[in-house]
Scaffold this motif. Structure first.
Motif, short mmCIF file in Angstrom:
data_model
loop_
_atom_site.label_atom_id
_atom_site.label_comp_id
_atom_site.label_asym_id
_atom_site.label_seq_id
_atom_site.Cartn_x
_atom_site.Cartn_y
_atom_site.Cartn_z
N LYS A 52 8.73 -0.03 -9.38
CA LYS A 52 7.39 -0.32 -9.76
C LYS A 52 6.74 -1.26 -9.91
CE LYS A 52 7.36 0.48 -14.65
NZ LYS A 52 7.25 0.37 -15.95
N GLY A 53 5.51 -1.23 -10.28
CA GLY A 53 4.52 -2.86 -9.51
C GLY A 53 2.93 -2.96 -10.78
N LYS A 54 2.46 -4.02 -10.34
CA LYS A 54 1.44 -4.41 -10.74
C LYS A 54 0.30 -4.45 -10.46
CE LYS A 54 3.31 -5.01 -15.19
NZ LYS A 54 3.44 -4.59 -16.41
N GLY A 55 -0.98 -3.47 -11.01
CA GLY A 55 -1.93 -2.65 -9.62
C GLY A 55 -2.65 -4.47 -9.44
N TRP A 56 -2.57 -5.31 -10.47
CA TRP A 56 -3.05 -6.71 -9.96
C TRP A 56 -2.50 -7.70 -9.01
CZ3 TRP A 56 -0.24 -10.03 -11.98
CH2 TRP A 56 0.20 -9.84 -12.46
N ASP A 57 -0.97 -7.86 -9.01
CA ASP A 57 -0.58 -8.34 -8.81
C ASP A 57 -0.55 -8.14 -6.57
OD1 ASP A 57 2.03 -10.58 -6.98
OD2 ASP A 57 3.80 -8.99 -8.43
N TYR A 58 -1.24 -8.30 -6.00
CA TYR A 58 -1.09 -8.57 -4.32
C TYR A 58 -0.54 -8.12 -3.83
CZ TYR A 58 -3.02 -7.15 0.02
OH TYR A 58 -3.54 -6.38 1.43
N PRO A 59 0.29 -10.00 -3.42
CA PRO A 59 0.94 -10.24 -2.89
C PRO A 59 2.39 -9.33 -3.36
CG PRO A 59 0.84 -11.72 -4.63
CD PRO A 59 -0.52 -10.40 -4.16
N GLY A 60 2.57 -9.46 -4.53
CA GLY A 60 3.87 -8.59 -5.30
C GLY A 60 3.86 -7.13 -4.31
N LEU A 61 3.06 -6.12 -4.15
CA LEU A 61 2.52 -4.59 -4.13
C LEU A 61 3.06 -4.92 -2.81
CD1 LEU A 61 -0.51 -3.22 -5.65
CD2 LEU A 61 2.20 -3.05 -6.16
N LEU A 62 2.86 -5.39 -1.50
CA LEU A 62 2.79 -6.00 -0.46
C LEU A 62 4.67 -5.39 -0.20
CD1 LEU A 62 0.86 -8.53 0.95
CD2 LEU A 62 0.37 -5.97 1.30
N LYS A 63 5.30 -6.93 -0.96
CA LYS A 63 6.49 -7.20 -0.96
C LYS A 63 7.35 -5.49 -1.25
CE LYS A 63 7.10 -11.33 -1.36
NZ LYS A 63 7.62 -13.11 -2.50
N LEU A 64 6.48 -4.75 -2.45
CA LEU A 64 7.89 -3.71 -2.79
C LEU A 64 6.85 -2.61 -1.62
CD1 LEU A 64 8.25 -2.99 -5.98
CD2 LEU A 64 6.12 -1.32 -6.12
N TYR A 65 5.92 -2.40 -1.56
CA TYR A 65 5.97 -1.02 -0.24
C TYR A 65 6.26 -1.57 0.72
CZ TYR A 65 1.93 1.48 -3.18
OH TYR A 65 2.11 2.17 -3.93
N GLU A 66 6.77 -2.56 1.12
CA GLU A 66 7.23 -2.89 2.30
C GLU A 66 8.65 -2.36 2.25
OE1 GLU A 66 7.90 -6.52 6.03
OE2 GLU A 66 7.72 -7.23 3.53
#
Length: 607
Positions: A55-69
């Motif tokens: 799960k992630g937030k659409g506005w959290d760009y660095p968080g999404l990078l880690k999430l998808y990696e």
């Protein structure tokens, strides 16, 4: 997701959650208002393999990078399906240009979306991280906007220029005409249409064609001087309709040398030692030859593997060729079809089994929207030569016994539809289809697996042409056109009619798409001058389709001495038991009565 978890497909799915389904809040769309919450039971748990959820937030760009990696690494390395549920996503323009989100979102929500727009937040992160300054981002954004505008203009000009050339050629025909109509109304109309077309700033092809056809109807038919103008307008329309045909109507079916219509037929070969066996054995032995011949051939479906299919047409073959090539699946028709499309696109030779014809309805959307359109919407650049094997028609009961052929053939144009009357012909179609490069459906007749047929000596090698009907019995009084299981019912009626001095030409169309490409039925009508279209579909269904193909397209109406007739199943699903079948679908007695009545009306002195 269930199928992905069962099969452990290494796919990554992103669900971008803006909180709405078009204009309706997600609390009305999903239990608990969360796709990830309701899928928690599917999650991998120790040795129990399932799916991984992030799960992630659409506005959290660095968080999404880690999430998808992390998630993509698990997907690729562990060969596990992964779901990314990204919420707090914004949709600034609503679902569509006609569905502005201001109409259904509160002021507070709209204000929040402005502040937490993922692009705005990404910009803030770039500046805060020192990757770029605000000024540099403004410059990059401005340059990107100009580049996009330039590309848009270039693309628009490439689209518009041919249409303008087409329009200018039409206008020139009118401006250069040597005649003027004495009828002021017609003359004014032509000039008005021309002026109106020239005023259109961004014409589309429809504008040009509408104007040309309106002009043509206002050219005087009685004036000798108008001949050249009519000829030029006709020529313009013919040339540009040919071009429009290439743009809009071509590539529904494979027209290259790899088309199954180019596969050379090979007749079944029989000898004095050819045994009579149940129809299922012909299919089984034919499949055995095909799996040995084609290393990329795979088949899968419910009960296909371990038990060799519900009708034993793959008996023992999973042990011989392995579980990867002959595979059991769950009860999920849409997934079976999706697997088949994907495999076909990647060069495999898949046969996807849908257990019963009725159950194709569960996969009809994929059949119609995806498989049937692949070649057409890619202008012949992509083809998915998936073979769908199913069974249907005559049986007893509301389910498994339907014959919804008109629903099928009118939904899947772009896919060939074979409806063999027995298993020898079904095997022949599989042999043909595997030699070509086209998607097709083969509907095996449900009541044919136990009926005895002669085993061809060249099993696995004989091939049937698509679109070529077979004349089963020759006759001179009337033609019966049918297919599938109804052929055997018709054969019984033909014998009884012969004893009453009525000679019937019985034709099995064999494939509904393509339909009688050589006009065999037309030739029959030229001889008999009467026709009955027969099947198990509902009234107005496939018999109406066949009637249009023969009476209208082939022009058979001009050879008829009696009105064409149809005989179909009832409007409802087949009722239960043998009695239900008898009263729900055409019987040999029904066929006899309809034809006898037709002959009596034509020759009352004889009948």
């Amino acid at each position: 997701m269930n199928a992905a978890g069962v099969l452990q497909v290494p796919m990554a799915i992103s669900v971008y959650d803006d909180g709405y389904g078009i204009s309706v809040p997600k609390k009305y769309q999903t239990t608990k208002g969360s796709i990830s919450e309701i899928l928690k039971g599917f999650e991998t748990d120790g040795d129990k393999k399932g799916i991984r959820i992030f799960k992630g937030k659409g506005w959290d760009y660095p968080g999404l990078l880690k999430l998808y990696e992390e998630g993509i690494a698990i997907c690729r390395i562990e060969h596990t399906p992964v779901l990314f549920h990204i919420d707090d996503v914004t949709q600034p323009q609503g679902h569509s240009t006609s569905g502005s989100h201001e109409r259904y979102k509160s002021e507070e929500r709209l204000k929040w979306e402005q502040e937490f727009d993922p692009i705005v937040k990404m910009r803030e992160w770039i500046i805060a991280s020192g990757i770029a300054t605000a000024e540099e981002l403004v410059k990059v954004s401005s340059e990107a906007e100009e580049e996009a505008k330039g590309a848009r203009k270039k693309a628009w000009d490439m689209f518009q220029n041919p249409i303008r050339i087409e329009r200018d050629a039409l206008v020139k025909i009118i401006n250069d005409r040597t005649c003027r109509c004495a009828e002021e109304v017609k003359e004014e109309s032509v000039d008005t249409y021309t002026d109106d077309l020239k005023k259109v700033i961004n014409p589309i092809r429809k504008d040009n064609f509408v104007t040309a056809r309106k002009m043509l109807r206002n050219v005087c038919g009685s004036c000798e001087k108008s001949g050249n103008l009519k000829e030029e307008l006709d020529g313009w329309l013919k040339r540009n309709y040919m071009d429009a045909h290439r743009s809009y109507d071509m590539f529904l079916y494979n027209e290259t040398p790899t088309s199954v219509l180019n596969v050379k037929p090979v007749a079944p070969v029989y000898s004095s030692s050819s045994p009579e066996v149940p129809g299922r054995q012909i299919l089984r032995d034919n499949y055995d030859k095909l799996f040995a011949k084609y290393p990329l051939l795979v088949t899968f479906g419910e009960d296909t593997g371990g038990i060799g299919g519900v009708n034993q047409s793959l008996e023992g073959l999973q042990k011989k060729y392995g579980e990867i090539r002959i595979t059991d699946t769950g009860i999920r028709e849409a997934t079976i079809l999706g697997q088949g499309i994907g495999l076909a696109l990647r060069g495999m030779k898949p046969i996807a089994e849908i257990q019963y014809l009725d159950y194709l309805m569960y996969a009809l959307q994929l059949l119609s929207d995806d498989l049937a359109t692949t070649y057409y919407r890619t202008a012949g650049q992509m083809v998915a030569p998936l073979i769908i094997s199913t069974r249907g028609h005559r049986l007893e009961g509301i389910w498994h016994s339907g014959s919804p052929m008109s629903m099928l053939i009118n939904s899947v144009r772009g896919v060939y539809v074979c409806s063999p009357r027995d298993m020898t012909r079904a095997a022949g179609f599989y042999n043909t289809l595997l030699e070509g490069n086209d998607p097709a459906i083969v509907i095996e007749p449900l009541n044919g697996y136990r009926l005895k047929e002669k085993m061809p000596d060249n099993i696995g090698e004989f091939r049937l042409e698509l679109g070529i009907p077979e004349i089963i019995t020759e006759g001179s009084d009337i033609t019966i056109v049918t297919y599938g299981s109804t052929v055997k019912v018709a054969q019984e009626a033909v014998k009884h009619l012969a004893s009453h001095d009525i000679s019937v030409e019985l034709i099995d169309v064999q494939t509904l798409v393509p339909f009688d490409i050589k006009g065999i039925i037309l030739d029959s009508i030229k001889k008999t001058n009467r026709i009955l279209f027969l099947d198990e579909d509902v009234p107005g269904g496939t018999t109406a389709y066949m009637m249009q193909e023969v009476i209208e397209k082939q022009g058979a109406w001009q050879y008829l001495d009696s009105p064409p007739k149809t005989l179909t199943g009832k409007e409802h699903r087949p009722a239960y038991t043998t009695d239900g079948d008898y009263f729900s679908k055409p019987s040999s007695e029904d066929i006899f009565d309809v034809i006898y009545t037709m002959m009596k009306e034509a020759m009352p002195e004889k009948y």
